[in-house]
Motif scaffolding. Structure first.
Motif, short mmCIF file in Angstrom:
data_model
loop_
_atom_site.label_atom_id
_atom_site.label_comp_id
_atom_site.label_asym_id
_atom_site.label_seq_id
_atom_site.Cartn_x
_atom_site.Cartn_y
_atom_site.Cartn_z
N ASP A 1 12.74 7.11 34.25
CA ASP A 1 12.22 7.70 32.85
C ASP A 1 11.35 8.79 32.67
N ASN A 2 10.52 9.61 33.62
CA ASN A 2 10.32 10.67 33.14
C ASN A 2 11.24 11.73 33.07
N LEU A 3 12.33 11.54 33.47
CA LEU A 3 13.33 12.41 33.05
C LEU A 3 14.07 11.83 31.64
N THR B 1 9.94 10.11 26.73
CA THR B 1 9.11 9.84 26.83
C THR B 1 9.23 11.20 27.24
N LEU B 2 9.43 12.50 27.43
CA LEU B 2 9.04 13.56 26.61
C LEU B 2 8.83 14.74 25.73
N GLY B 3 8.87 13.46 25.06
CA GLY B 3 8.45 14.12 23.69
C GLY B 3 9.16 14.59 22.44
N LYS B 4 11.20 14.31 22.95
CA LYS B 4 12.16 14.92 21.83
C LYS B 4 12.23 14.19 21.13
N PRO C 1 22.11 4.63 17.13
CA PRO C 1 22.91 3.69 17.87
C PRO C 1 22.58 3.32 19.40
N PHE C 2 22.75 1.96 19.98
CA PHE C 2 22.70 2.86 21.50
C PHE C 2 23.30 3.14 21.81
N GLU C 3 24.68 3.08 21.74
CA GLU C 3 25.99 4.10 22.37
C GLU C 3 25.37 4.96 22.82
N ILE C 4 25.30 6.24 20.85
CA ILE C 4 24.82 7.63 21.25
C ILE C 4 23.85 7.75 21.72
N ALA C 5 22.73 6.96 22.07
CA ALA C 5 21.75 7.41 22.80
C ALA C 5 21.30 7.46 24.44
N ASP C 6 21.92 6.27 24.67
CA ASP C 6 22.25 6.02 25.74
C ASP C 6 23.15 7.56 26.89
N LYS C 7 23.80 8.24 26.08
CA LYS C 7 24.66 9.10 26.43
C LYS C 7 24.04 10.14 26.11
N LEU C 8 23.08 10.64 25.35
CA LEU C 8 22.72 11.63 25.18
C LEU C 8 21.81 12.17 26.65
N LYS C 9 21.12 10.68 27.16
CA LYS C 9 20.28 10.42 27.34
C LYS C 9 20.01 10.62 29.06
N GLU C 10 21.72 10.28 29.12
CA GLU C 10 22.66 10.24 30.53
C GLU C 10 22.79 12.32 30.30
N GLU C 11 23.47 12.60 29.67
CA GLU C 11 23.58 13.48 29.63
C GLU C 11 22.31 14.62 29.86
N PHE C 12 21.03 14.58 28.88
CA PHE C 12 19.53 14.69 29.66
C PHE C 12 19.47 15.19 30.53
N PRO D 1 -2.95 6.59 24.08
CA PRO D 1 -2.40 6.90 22.74
C PRO D 1 -1.04 6.48 23.00
N ASP D 2 0.05 5.94 21.56
CA ASP D 2 1.15 5.76 21.63
C ASP D 2 2.42 7.51 21.37
N ASP D 3 2.01 8.26 21.83
CA ASP D 3 2.32 9.48 21.22
C ASP D 3 2.79 10.58 22.81
N TYR D 4 4.15 10.52 22.46
CA TYR D 4 4.87 11.02 23.89
C TYR D 4 4.82 12.89 23.81
N ASN D 5 4.06 13.03 22.46
CA ASN D 5 4.02 14.14 22.79
C ASN D 5 2.77 15.04 23.31
N ALA D 6 1.73 14.34 22.86
CA ALA D 6 0.77 14.70 23.73
C ALA D 6 -0.25 13.71 25.19
N TYR D 7 1.42 13.14 25.20
CA TYR D 7 0.74 12.07 26.27
C TYR D 7 1.91 11.75 26.51
N PRO D 8 3.10 12.84 27.49
CA PRO D 8 4.20 12.60 27.38
C PRO D 8 4.51 11.75 29.03
#
Length: 660
Positions: free
Chosen positions: A535-537, A541-544, A560-571, A619-626
């Motif tokens: 979750d920290n990769l 959560t890293l503010g992207k 779309p979930f399929e696109i987001a899931d694939k992008l997250k795994e590659e990242f 605060p719900d802000d991943y840029n300030a609190y990743p």
């Protein structure tokens, strides 16, 4: 028919007619699509338990109007009689026409979900408003109920508990019937009956809703005030938070009582055992590679022993000090907590740590498991420990007799069944036991190389939940996720599956249970981790933002979930290869140390904020609190054979082999 019976029948008919006409005039639509009614006591309690254990959840808890859900759901075409009640027709006459006709029972239009359990059986007669089934939606509350809009006889159940159901799918068939109204009990009869437990939680839910609204109002005021926050305002926020927690605990106690009563109705202590026969199909497509015989070189003293121990090292963790565990040069592991320290309570939030890992090292094999207890407390901690220990105990007793990777897959499922059964062993009430995710497997040397890749080793493993496994390829210096699709949605609170009592009769949640075989080369490195690591990769959560990946959507929820899931795994794979390993020569110790340091550094701002303002919400802000604070486990092992002389044991709970 006698005149008195006739008059009684007419009176009952008139009452039923008035009831239906009142229903029609009120605008509600008791259609054949089974809609939600008001949440019952057990539902309110389940929601309360979820809210208490997940205080950061923003999900609203309210009763959904039946008419809105019925109109939103789209039932598939069916040959069954479609029932639509309109205010302009004679409802009483319509009910007479429909008596004996069959209708389909559909999942409400609240998104796809998992059918948790049936509350009725085939052939059973149910009254209007009775609960037919309970299911878990992917997009709403953790559990929801399906009510009967008519007096029905259940003809057929089309879905088994634990089955994943698409939105609008048929789950059963019922036939409309009439039920005789029973007279209320006399005062004498009421006195003879045992007094029932009061489960009316409506007033508690209303108080929670009022306090939640007040809490949000106070938080908004504090946010607008900036640095000029009065002590009175902070005191008010702390008081509201305390009262809110007290009400949630009150509902949680009701939830526990209901769970205990549920188990009292069940017979025997083995009803929750995991049924392996129903999941054996998960291993049928595994490749069949022959395994090399187990190597074992006994020492002169071991030759004389009656009981021979063939593994050369073993380790588990974490210990009380979160020490690193190393069996050099094969394995390195560490578990830490990234939660803040509460000065007032003189303890760290989330303690004790609920992750656990376990391993046994052989000369040309390795048994390994990582578990993550779901939620906080002693029960999840024990569940994780029991899962890893039971898994290793079973596999250690069987792996020597296995001949190919296909056989290993079936034994892994048996080992997972042992792990599940171990979670509630010794409990009189199985629902008091904790639940846990688990990834576990065994690294084998192959008898002959894989004809397609030339690989001489294979890691065969099973996983349920959101623990993940990555492989670093020594030839290409590339990282691969070998547990793709572990999460069924983008909500990190849904682990996707778990062992331990979750569904009716204490059955596990096996939605994403999978068995896999990954061939590999000597020198490759596998990384196994809990969600506190991956979750920290995660780019979210890293503010992207989606725009950072060339997408047009502004929010991740719109992707779309399929696109987001694939992008997250590659990242995640790219981040591990470029930022964690980088230009360094990778070793299990280097990867674990740098990964744990990354998780601690990423969550440091969130941790400092919570330690400075213990009574305020992050605060719900991943840029300030990743990042995401959690129990964090990272275990790495290198592929290859090792001799007893090569092993160096250091730190923590690593130890030489024992006969136990």
């Amino acid at each position: 028919m006698s005149s008195s019976s006739e008059a009684s029948a007419v009176a009952r008919g008139r009452g039923r007619k008035e009831e239906w006409e009142a229903t029609a005039q009120s605008g509600s639509n008791p259609s054949s699509t089974m809609a939600f009614g008001e949440l019952e006591a057990h539902q309110s309690s389940a929601v309360a338990a979820y809210k208490f254990l997940n205080p950061s959840s923003n999900s609203s808890v309210s009763a959904t109007p039946r008419s809105s859900i019925a109109s939103a759901s789209s039932s598939p075409p069916s040959t069954k009689k479609s029932i639509q009640v309109s205010p302009s027709v004679d409802c009483f006459q319509q009910l007479n026409d429909l008596e004996g006709k069959e209708l389909s029972i559909h999942l409400p239009g609240a998104g796809s979900g998992v059918l948790l359990q049936w509350r009725v059986s085939t052939g059973q007669q149910v009254a209007k408003g009775d609960v037919l089934a309970v299911f878990m939606s992917n997009s709403h509350l953790p559990t929801e109920v399906i009510h009967s809009p008519f007096d029905l006889i259940i003809r057929k159940q089309l879905a088994e508990p634990g089955t994943y159901i698409e939105d609008g799918a048929r789950i059963g068939i019922g036939a409309i019937t009439r039920q005789k109204k029973t007279l209320p009990p006399t005062p004498k009869e009421r006195r003879k009956r045992p007094k029932a437990h009061k489960f009316d939680t409506e007033h508690i839910s209303e108080e929670i809703a009022r306090l939640t609204k007040k809490q949000r109002s106070v938080e908004e005021t504090i946010a607008k005030a900036g640095e000029e926050i009065s002590p009175e305002l902070l005191h008010l926020e702390a008081e509201v938070s305390l009262r809110l927690e007290q009400k949630r605990r009150q509902l949680l106690e009701v939830y526990k009582v209901l769970k205990r009563r549920q188990v009292q109705r069940l017979e025997g202590k083995d009803y929750a055992n995991m049924d392996v026969a129903s999941i054996k199909h998960l291993a049928k497509d595994l490749p069949s590679f022959p395994l090399a015989p187990l190597k074992y070189t006994p020492t002169p003293t071991e030759v004389l022993k009656a009981e021979i121990v063939k593994h050369i090292a073993e380790a588990d963790g974490p210990d009380d000090h979160e020490n690193e565990v190393m069996i050099h040069p094969i394995v390195f592991a560490q578990t830490v907590s990234t939660y803040p320290y509460r000065i007032k309570e003189s303890k760290r939030e989330g303690d004790p740590i609920c992750d656990h890992f376990n391993m046994k090292v052989y000369e040309n094999r390795l048994l390994v498991a990582v578990a993550d207890g779901c939620s906080w407390g002693e029960e999840p901690r024990q569940a994780a420990r029991r899962c890893t220990n039971a898994f290793l105990k079973y596999m250690a007793s069987t792996h020597e007799h296995l001949t190919d990777t296909h056989e290993v897959g079936y034994e892994l499922l048996e080992a997972f069944a042992e792990a599940h059964n171990a979670t509630f062993e010794g409990y009189d009430d199985v629902f008091r036991a904790g639940t846990s995710t688990l990834v576990g497997g065994i690294l084998f040397q192959l008898d002959s190389p894989n004809p397609d890749t030339g690989h001489e080793w294979a890691f065969v493993f099973a996983s349920v939940g959101d623990c993940m496994c990555f492989r670093w390829d020594a030839l290409t210096a590339t990282v691969y996720n070998v547990t793709p699709g572990q999460r069924a949605n983008l909500d990190a609170r849904d682990c996707g599956g778990r062992l331990g009592p979750m569904f009716g009769y204490g059955k596990p949640d096996l939605r994403n249970l999978a068995v896999r075989c990954v061939t590999c080369n000597r020198g490759d490195i596998f990384l196994m981790c809990s969600d506190g690591v991956h979750d920290n990769l995660d780019p979210v959560t890293l503010g992207k933002t989606p725009g950072d990946f060339g997408l047009s959507e502004e929010n991740w929820d719109d992707v779309p979930f399929e696109i987001a899931d694939k992008l997250k795994e590659e990242f995640q794979c790219t981040y591990l290869a470029d930022r964690i390993i980088g230009d360094h020569i990778p070793t299990p110790k280097l990867i674990v140390s740098r990964t744990i340091r990354h998780c601690l550094n990423t969550t440091s701002r969130s941790r400092k904020f919570m330690e400075k303002y213990p009574d305020r919400k992050l605060p719900d802000d991943y840029n300030a609190y990743p990042g995401k604070m959690d129990h964090t486990t990272c275990l790495c092992f290198r592929v290859g054979a090792v001799s007893r002389e090569d092993i160096v044991i250091q730190h923590g709970n690593s130890r030489p082999p024992s006969s136990r």
